[in-house]
Design a protein around this motif. Sequence first.
Motif, mmCIF file in Angstrom:
data_model
loop_
_atom_site.group_PDB
_atom_site.id
_atom_site.type_symbol
_atom_site.label_atom_id
_atom_site.label_comp_id
_atom_site.label_asym_id
_atom_site.label_seq_id
_atom_site.Cartn_x
_atom_site.Cartn_y
_atom_site.Cartn_z
ATOM 1 N N LEU A 1 0.829 -1.205 0.000
ATOM 2 C CA LEU A 1 0.000 0.000 0.000
ATOM 3 C C LEU A 1 0.858 1.248 0.000
ATOM 4 C CD1 LEU A 1 -2.738 1.401 0.168
ATOM 5 C CD2 LEU A 1 -2.672 1.080 2.664
ATOM 6 N N ARG A 2 1.940 1.237 0.772
ATOM 7 C CA ARG A 2 2.846 2.388 0.779
ATOM 8 C C ARG A 2 3.474 2.583 -0.600
ATOM 9 N NH1 ARG A 2 5.119 5.261 4.778
ATOM 10 N NH2 ARG A 2 4.571 3.783 6.422
ATOM 11 N N GLU A 3 3.901 1.484 -1.221
ATOM 12 C CA GLU A 3 4.524 1.583 -2.539
ATOM 13 C C GLU A 3 3.524 2.074 -3.582
ATOM 14 O OE1 GLU A 3 6.036 -2.310 -3.197
ATOM 15 O OE2 GLU A 3 7.773 -2.059 -1.857
ATOM 16 N N THR A 4 2.284 1.568 -3.520
ATOM 17 C CA THR A 4 1.244 2.001 -4.451
ATOM 18 C C THR A 4 0.965 3.496 -4.286
ATOM 19 O OG1 THR A 4 0.209 -0.179 -4.452
ATOM 20 C CG2 THR A 4 -1.157 1.677 -5.150
ATOM 21 N N THR A 5 0.864 3.948 -3.046
ATOM 22 C CA THR A 5 0.589 5.365 -2.775
ATOM 23 C C THR A 5 1.735 6.240 -3.246
ATOM 24 O OG1 THR A 5 -0.708 4.718 -0.826
ATOM 25 C CG2 THR A 5 -0.003 7.016 -0.978
ATOM 26 N N GLU A 6 2.953 5.827 -2.971
ATOM 27 C CA GLU A 6 4.117 6.611 -3.379
ATOM 28 C C GLU A 6 4.203 6.701 -4.904
ATOM 29 O OE1 GLU A 6 8.942 6.246 -2.932
ATOM 30 O OE2 GLU A 6 7.693 5.810 -1.172
ATOM 31 N N ALA A 7 3.939 5.604 -5.592
ATOM 32 C CA ALA A 7 3.968 5.619 -7.055
ATOM 33 C C ALA A 7 2.899 6.547 -7.608
ATOM 34 C CB ALA A 7 3.784 4.203 -7.596
ATOM 35 N N ALA A 8 1.697 6.497 -7.036
ATOM 36 C CA ALA A 8 0.617 7.375 -7.493
ATOM 37 C C ALA A 8 0.957 8.829 -7.217
ATOM 38 C CB ALA A 8 -0.687 6.995 -6.791
ATOM 39 N N ALA A 9 1.543 9.114 -6.057
ATOM 40 C CA ALA A 9 1.916 10.486 -5.714
ATOM 41 C C ALA A 9 2.968 11.017 -6.676
ATOM 42 C CB ALA A 9 2.435 10.537 -4.281
ATOM 43 N N ASN A 10 3.992 10.228 -6.952
ATOM 44 C CA ASN A 10 5.031 10.662 -7.884
ATOM 45 C C ASN A 10 4.469 10.881 -9.280
ATOM 46 O OD1 ASN A 10 7.572 10.904 -6.481
ATOM 47 N ND2 ASN A 10 7.495 8.695 -6.145
ATOM 48 N N SER A 11 3.538 10.036 -9.696
ATOM 49 C CA SER A 11 2.922 10.183 -11.012
ATOM 50 C C SER A 11 2.173 11.504 -11.116
ATOM 51 C CB SER A 11 1.988 9.009 -11.280
ATOM 52 O OG SER A 11 1.290 9.178 -12.500
ATOM 53 N N LEU A 12 1.441 11.866 -10.059
ATOM 54 C CA LEU A 12 0.712 13.137 -10.069
ATOM 55 C C LEU A 12 1.667 14.318 -10.110
ATOM 56 C CD1 LEU A 12 -2.122 12.402 -7.477
ATOM 57 C CD2 LEU A 12 -2.389 12.724 -9.941
ATOM 58 N N ILE A 13 2.701 14.293 -9.292
ATOM 59 C CA ILE A 13 3.674 15.401 -9.268
ATOM 60 C C ILE A 13 4.349 15.535 -10.629
ATOM 61 C CG2 ILE A 13 5.806 16.242 -8.204
ATOM 62 C CD1 ILE A 13 4.890 14.726 -5.640
ATOM 63 N N ASP A 14 4.700 14.414 -11.240
ATOM 64 C CA ASP A 14 5.355 14.448 -12.557
ATOM 65 C C ASP A 14 4.434 15.027 -13.635
ATOM 66 O OD1 ASP A 14 7.639 13.326 -11.503
ATOM 67 O OD2 ASP A 14 7.116 11.275 -12.087
ATOM 68 N N SER A 15 3.125 14.952 -13.426
ATOM 69 C CA SER A 15 2.181 15.419 -14.442
ATOM 70 C C SER A 15 1.955 16.932 -14.401
ATOM 71 C CB SER A 15 0.832 14.710 -14.266
ATOM 72 O OG SER A 15 0.146 15.183 -13.110
ATOM 73 N N TRP A 16 2.440 17.601 -13.366
ATOM 74 C CA TRP A 16 2.219 19.036 -13.268
ATOM 75 C C TRP A 16 3.049 19.786 -14.300
ATOM 76 C CZ3 TRP A 16 2.761 19.225 -7.194
ATOM 77 C CH2 TRP A 16 1.685 18.530 -6.633
ATOM 78 N N GLY A 17 2.550 20.940 -14.704
ATOM 79 C CA GLY A 17 3.218 21.730 -15.730
ATOM 80 C C GLY A 17 4.545 22.303 -15.274
ATOM 81 N N PRO A 18 5.271 22.944 -16.207
ATOM 82 C CA PRO A 18 6.622 23.445 -15.913
ATOM 83 C C PRO A 18 6.652 24.826 -15.264
ATOM 84 C CG PRO A 18 6.108 23.824 -18.211
ATOM 85 C CD PRO A 18 4.919 23.108 -17.638
ATOM 86 N N ASP A 19 5.501 25.399 -14.931
ATOM 87 C CA ASP A 19 5.503 26.775 -14.426
ATOM 88 C C ASP A 19 5.664 26.880 -12.918
ATOM 89 O OD1 ASP A 19 3.085 25.701 -13.716
ATOM 90 O OD2 ASP A 19 1.858 27.362 -14.468
ATOM 91 N N GLY A 20 5.795 25.753 -12.211
ATOM 92 C CA GLY A 20 6.025 25.814 -10.775
ATOM 93 C C GLY A 20 4.808 26.202 -9.967
#
Length: 476
Positions: free
Chosen positions: A142-161
């Motif tokens: 569950l921790r690994e699944t949550t961490e992977a989902a969190a990283n995926s969301l952060i990676d999807s954000w635009g380049p404007d900060g």
Amino acid sequence: MTTPEPEAPAVPPPGCPMHAAGGPSAGPAQLYGASVSDDPHGLYARLREQHGPVAPIELEPGVEAWLVLGYPELLELTRNEQLFSKDSRRWRVPAEGRLKPDSRLLPMTSWRPTLLNLDGAEHQRLRGAVAQTLGRIDHRQLRETTEAAANSLIDSWGPDGTADLIAQYARRLPLLVFTQLLGLPAEMGPHLIELISHFVDSSEKSVRANAEFQAILTDLVRRRRAEPGADLTSWLLAHQAAMTDEEALHHLVVILVAGNETTINWTGNTLRLLLTDRRFRSTLAGGRLTVADALEEVLWRDPPTQNFPGRWATGDTVLGGQYISAGDMLVLGLAAANADPSVHAGDNIAGNRAHLAWGAGRHVCPAQHPARLIVETALETLLHRLPDLQLAVPANELAWRPSPWSRALVSLPVLYSAFTPPRAAAPERPSWTPPTPSLPSPSTPSDATSTERTADSGKPARRSWWNSLAGWWSGR
């Protein structure tokens, strides 16, 4: 604690909220709209001053109830099934024809064959099935699944900060995790978020959203009954409690709504605390507190569920000095009870888990440990990736959703460095296990099934990302 026998008042008639202590001028307060979203803490303090630990309220125009504000009174309410039932079919408002067919309260108050609406042996049967099913979750996975989902969301954000940590993170992350846990397709997540928001907020679309939401889960139960998998839905159906499809359906609603909404709000409220409270953020970055301490602070001061329906009186009685009539609804004022000055231990609440954010008694939330793991991992991952997060608007411009039940932000806009370093590998950490309960201090009332304290010596080791967080904050 025993409930006193109802006294026989000359006037007024038992249970009439309009004639509660303080007279007609101190009648029911509105527990909906701006009155509960703008300043709930102020509202609860005024109600406590006017009425004591149990106050008359309106849930919508003409629909009265009682809000239990006192900590001891809330424990009494949740422990005494003989006088205060979970069966909403006892509610006299709809029985008297005073609840509109399209009432926004229906999705949160309608009776269902679930552990939330039953007492006694039947409740224990269904609660056992849910608790044991949740207990089969692999915490490391569950921790690994949550961490992977969190990283995926952060990676999807635009380049404007820039980002909105509610819309782009807190509201999306739990459904990415829960859809996998229940065996739903991941692409279903955004639509489920929209449906859940409507009926939890008691919006004008709540009834239609509730029907569509249940249709999705009905199809899931049908498919998993025919083809079981390694997921919560299949485990629930296979449990020795022998749930019917209807029972399983409604318990999936409970798991998704209660678990998802609580997780969203707990994540958002903790992030708000870190970004707006210089005292707390400074203390946190200084190394004396951990993410777990921050989460506990929020459960005390801004719990994700601030009020919860409810209990229904089985007969005329007295609670908190108020006359309660058979069929009256009593709302659990979780946030208000946490702030009860008669039991509150002051500002030093680190490590104290005697709060009532999870409820109390036999109906205490069975999903609190998976929820804690998801939220803690979400926060740690975000702050590890983006240690220079800062609020993008003045704190006083943050708005709360107008829900009588949830304590939830509309949005949480932030700024961060647009060019972040490559993602570092997550540090190795031991498997998470539930905390071991211990007795609260003698001065604080507690329910053995829902409240606990943890010793300072039991706190987890400091996370490596605190150093970068502390460095950024010290320069502000």
